[in-house]
Design a protein around this motif. Structure first.
Motif, PDB file in Angstrom:
ATOM      1  N   HIS A 157      50.970  36.519  62.612  1.00  0.00           N
ATOM      2  CA  HIS A 157      51.446  35.435  61.798  1.00  0.00           C
ATOM      3  C   HIS A 157      51.330  34.068  62.494  1.00  0.00           C
ATOM      4  CE1 HIS A 157      54.623  36.557  64.892  1.00  0.00           C
ATOM      5  NE2 HIS A 157      55.097  35.349  64.888  1.00  0.00           N
ATOM      6  N   GLU A 158      50.947  33.971  63.758  1.00  0.00           N
ATOM      7  CA  GLU A 158      50.628  32.864  64.752  1.00  0.00           C
ATOM      8  C   GLU A 158      49.285  32.302  64.588  1.00  0.00           C
ATOM      9  OE1 GLU A 158      52.195  33.243  68.494  1.00  0.00           O
ATOM     10  OE2 GLU A 158      54.187  33.696  67.915  1.00  0.00           O
ATOM     11  N   ARG A 159      48.193  33.156  64.105  1.00  0.00           N
ATOM     12  CA  ARG A 159      46.704  32.982  64.096  1.00  0.00           C
ATOM     13  C   ARG A 159      46.348  31.610  63.408  1.00  0.00           C
ATOM     14  NH1 ARG A 159      44.289  39.134  64.142  1.00  0.00           N
ATOM     15  NH2 ARG A 159      45.360  39.894  65.962  1.00  0.00           N
ATOM     16  N   HIS A 160      45.259  31.170  63.850  1.00  0.00           N
ATOM     17  CA  HIS A 160      44.869  30.002  63.086  1.00  0.00           C
ATOM     18  C   HIS A 160      43.955  30.161  62.304  1.00  0.00           C
ATOM     19  CE1 HIS A 160      43.221  25.907  63.209  1.00  0.00           C
ATOM     20  NE2 HIS A 160      42.113  26.452  63.234  1.00  0.00           N
ATOM     21  N   LEU A 161      43.808  29.532  61.031  1.00  0.00           N
ATOM     22  CA  LEU A 161      43.096  29.619  59.508  1.00  0.00           C
ATOM     23  C   LEU A 161      41.634  28.887  60.139  1.00  0.00           C
ATOM     24  CD1 LEU A 161      42.393  30.599  56.953  1.00  0.00           C
ATOM     25  CD2 LEU A 161      43.689  28.353  56.193  1.00  0.00           C
ATOM     26  N   ARG A 162      40.599  29.593  60.463  1.00  0.00           N
ATOM     27  CA  ARG A 162      39.516  28.986  60.787  1.00  0.00           C
ATOM     28  C   ARG A 162      38.715  28.546  59.501  1.00  0.00           C
ATOM     29  NH1 ARG A 162      40.083  32.967  64.828  1.00  0.00           N
ATOM     30  NH2 ARG A 162      39.478  34.605  63.615  1.00  0.00           N
ATOM     31  N   THR A 163      37.998  27.318  59.490  1.00  0.00           N
ATOM     32  CA  THR A 163      37.414  26.698  58.487  1.00  0.00           C
ATOM     33  C   THR A 163      36.300  26.032  58.618  1.00  0.00           C
ATOM     34  OG1 THR A 163      38.537  24.407  58.824  1.00  0.00           O
ATOM     35  CG2 THR A 163      39.717  25.941  57.388  1.00  0.00           C
ATOM     36  N   ASP A 164      35.269  25.449  57.710  1.00  0.00           N
ATOM     37  CA  ASP A 164      33.939  24.843  57.949  1.00  0.00           C
ATOM     38  C   ASP A 164      33.056  26.091  58.781  1.00  0.00           C
ATOM     39  OD1 ASP A 164      35.163  22.628  56.947  1.00  0.00           O
ATOM     40  OD2 ASP A 164      35.683  21.847  58.516  1.00  0.00           O
ATOM     41  N   GLU A 165      32.542  25.489  59.778  1.00  0.00           N
ATOM     42  CA  GLU A 165      31.628  26.412  60.474  1.00  0.00           C
ATOM     43  C   GLU A 165      32.191  27.575  61.301  1.00  0.00           C
ATOM     44  OE1 GLU A 165      29.444  22.390  60.775  1.00  0.00           O
ATOM     45  OE2 GLU A 165      31.452  23.156  60.742  1.00  0.00           O
ATOM     46  N   GLU A 166      33.340  27.320  61.437  1.00  0.00           N
ATOM     47  CA  GLU A 166      34.363  28.400  62.237  1.00  0.00           C
ATOM     48  C   GLU A 166      34.437  29.661  61.271  1.00  0.00           C
ATOM     49  OE1 GLU A 166      37.209  26.619  64.094  1.00  0.00           O
ATOM     50  OE2 GLU A 166      36.341  25.914  65.613  1.00  0.00           O
ATOM     51  N   ALA A 167      34.528  29.162  59.869  1.00  0.00           N
ATOM     52  CA  ALA A 167      34.964  30.406  58.864  1.00  0.00           C
ATOM     53  C   ALA A 167      34.344  31.568  58.915  1.00  0.00           C
ATOM     54  CB  ALA A 167      34.983  29.550  57.503  1.00  0.00           C
ATOM     55  N   ASP A 168      32.927  31.712  59.523  1.00  0.00           N
ATOM     56  CA  ASP A 168      32.216  33.157  59.379  1.00  0.00           C
ATOM     57  C   ASP A 168      31.948  33.419  60.645  1.00  0.00           C
ATOM     58  OD1 ASP A 168      30.141  31.117  59.675  1.00  0.00           O
ATOM     59  OD2 ASP A 168      28.906  32.064  57.876  1.00  0.00           O
ATOM     60  N   MET A 169      32.462  32.744  61.697  1.00  0.00           N
ATOM     61  CA  MET A 169      31.957  33.350  63.155  1.00  0.00           C
ATOM     62  C   MET A 169      32.095  34.832  63.127  1.00  0.00           C
ATOM     63  SD  MET A 169      33.339  30.530  65.748  1.00  0.00           S
ATOM     64  CE  MET A 169      35.175  30.904  65.787  1.00  0.00           C
ATOM     65  N   GLN A 170      31.154  35.322  63.892  1.00  0.00           N
ATOM     66  CA  GLN A 170      30.931  36.722  64.327  1.00  0.00           C
ATOM     67  C   GLN A 170      31.262  36.764  65.618  1.00  0.00           C
ATOM     68  OE1 GLN A 170      27.059  37.636  62.872  1.00  0.00           O
ATOM     69  NE2 GLN A 170      27.916  39.297  61.457  1.00  0.00           N
ATOM     70  N   SER A 171      32.150  38.002  66.307  1.00  0.00           N
ATOM     71  CA  SER A 171      32.221  38.050  67.568  1.00  0.00           C
ATOM     72  C   SER A 171      31.651  39.352  68.161  1.00  0.00           C
ATOM     73  CB  SER A 171      33.781  38.307  67.638  1.00  0.00           C
ATOM     74  OG  SER A 171      34.602  36.999  67.506  1.00  0.00           O
ATOM     75  N   ALA A 172      31.011  39.430  69.409  1.00  0.00           N
ATOM     76  CA  ALA A 172      30.555  40.460  70.050  1.00  0.00           C
ATOM     77  C   ALA A 172      31.064  40.679  71.567  1.00  0.00           C
ATOM     78  CB  ALA A 172      29.088  40.471  69.905  1.00  0.00           C
ATOM     79  N   TRP A 173      31.270  41.859  71.795  1.00  0.00           N
ATOM     80  CA  TRP A 173      31.777  41.829  73.611  1.00  0.00           C
ATOM     81  C   TRP A 173      30.448  42.547  74.138  1.00  0.00           C
ATOM     82  CZ3 TRP A 173      35.943  40.211  75.805  1.00  0.00           C
ATOM     83  CH2 TRP A 173      37.118  39.899  75.078  1.00  0.00           C
ATOM     84  N   VAL A 174      29.968  42.031  75.046  1.00  0.00           N
ATOM     85  CA  VAL A 174      28.629  42.338  75.580  1.00  0.00           C
ATOM     86  C   VAL A 174      28.980  42.396  77.091  1.00  0.00           C
ATOM     87  CG1 VAL A 174      26.395  41.270  76.191  1.00  0.00           C
ATOM     88  CG2 VAL A 174      27.290  40.754  74.173  1.00  0.00           C
ATOM     89  N   PRO A 175      28.451  43.532  77.658  1.00  0.00           N
ATOM     90  CA  PRO A 175      28.600  43.526  79.355  1.00  0.00           C
ATOM     91  C   PRO A 175      27.986  42.496  79.775  1.00  0.00           C
ATOM     92  CG  PRO A 175      28.075  45.824  78.284  1.00  0.00           C
ATOM     93  CD  PRO A 175      27.643  44.621  77.276  1.00  0.00           C
ATOM     94  N   LEU A 176      28.428  41.907  81.135  1.00  0.00           N
ATOM     95  CA  LEU A 176      28.230  40.750  81.651  1.00  0.00           C
ATOM     96  C   LEU A 176      26.703  40.886  82.358  1.00  0.00           C
ATOM     97  CD1 LEU A 176      29.115  37.878  82.585  1.00  0.00           C
ATOM     98  CD2 LEU A 176      29.933  38.936  84.768  1.00  0.00           C
ATOM     99  N   ASP A 177      26.240  41.708  82.719  1.00  0.00           N
ATOM    100  CA  ASP A 177      24.925  42.159  83.240  1.00  0.00           C
ATOM    101  C   ASP A 177      23.747  41.880  81.858  1.00  0.00           C
ATOM    102  OD1 ASP A 177      25.653  42.360  85.840  1.00  0.00           O
ATOM    103  OD2 ASP A 177      25.511  44.707  85.810  1.00  0.00           O
TER     104      ASP A 177
END
Length: 226
Positions: A157-177
């Motif tokens: 309920h506290e999350r930001h509504l992402r718009t414009d270029e942020e609206a379709d951002m994808q996320s990935a967790w990648v090992p640092l190495d």
């Protein structure tokens, strides 16, 4: 005959431990804002330079500065987010980042805000990872890269509504190495991501010892100098 054993000669270069960028501005003789934009302005300034008989004139982008965040989880994976960047016509894998565009907001608080807005995350442990100028030849943009660990999710309920270029951002967790490999293979191009990944990898090798506190002074930022 002089002995040639392959040793490098000292050509007046300081020992590496003594190297440090210096705040040493040339006072402008004139300054004019020639373009006012929505986020930054273009300024034309003339200034006297010791090795020039005539004043030099330079145009540059007067920038608010920015923060970015290397987000590491307990498995030493870094959070990368893909976002469209129109000037280069590419979708780039980046780290959470944003402008210092809130008057009076400390850099650390800006980083906390951007992490929550872009990734729906909060972090318990913060350090300064590194600082850099994005394009010092024509912009005053200074960027501080933070390291954030001890992660938790922002309540829905506290999350930001992402718009414009942020609206379709994808996320990935990648090992640092693996992320370092992506940089060296030329597969990642965003400057804060490249700098942050390499700095985090170097810091991890020492167990993150010696990193600066998150609220360390940032006097190199042109707008934050005493």
């Amino acid at each position: 005959m002089p002995r040639n054993d392959g040793a490098q000669r000292d050509h007046g270069v300081e020992p590496s431990r003594a190297l440090q960028d210096a705040v040493d501005p040339c006072a402008p003789l004139s300054s004019e804002t020639v373009y006012t934009g929505r986020i930054w302005n273009v300024v034309t300034e003339s200034f006297a330079f010791p090795h020039s008989d005539e004043p030099l004139v330079r145009d540059y982008i007067d920038h608010t500065g920015a923060v970015s965040v290397v987000v590491l989880d307990e498995q030493q994976r870094i959070l990368l987010q893909r976002q469209y960047r129109h000037p280069v016509g590419m979708r780039l894998w980046e780290i959470p980042a944003g402008l210092l565009d809130v008057d009076g907001e400390p850099a650390l608080e800006a980083a906390r805000r951007e992490l929550a807005e872009e990734a729906d995350l909060a972090a318990e442990t913060w350090h300064v990872l590194t600082d850099f100028f994005n394009t010092p030849g024509y912009s005053s943009e200074a960027q501080r890269v933070f390291l954030a660990r001890g992660l938790s999710e922002v309540p829905e309920h506290e999350r930001h509504l992402r718009t414009d270029e942020e609206a379709d951002m994808q996320s990935a967790w990648v090992p640092l190495d693996e992320a370092v490999g992506l940089v060296l293979e030329g597969r990642l191009h965003n400057p804060s991501a490249v700098v942050g990944i390499l700095a985090a990898h170097a810091a991890a090798a020492t167990g993150f010892a010696g990193l600066r506190p998150a609220d360390s002074p940032w006097d190199e930022h042109p707008r934050l100098r005493p």
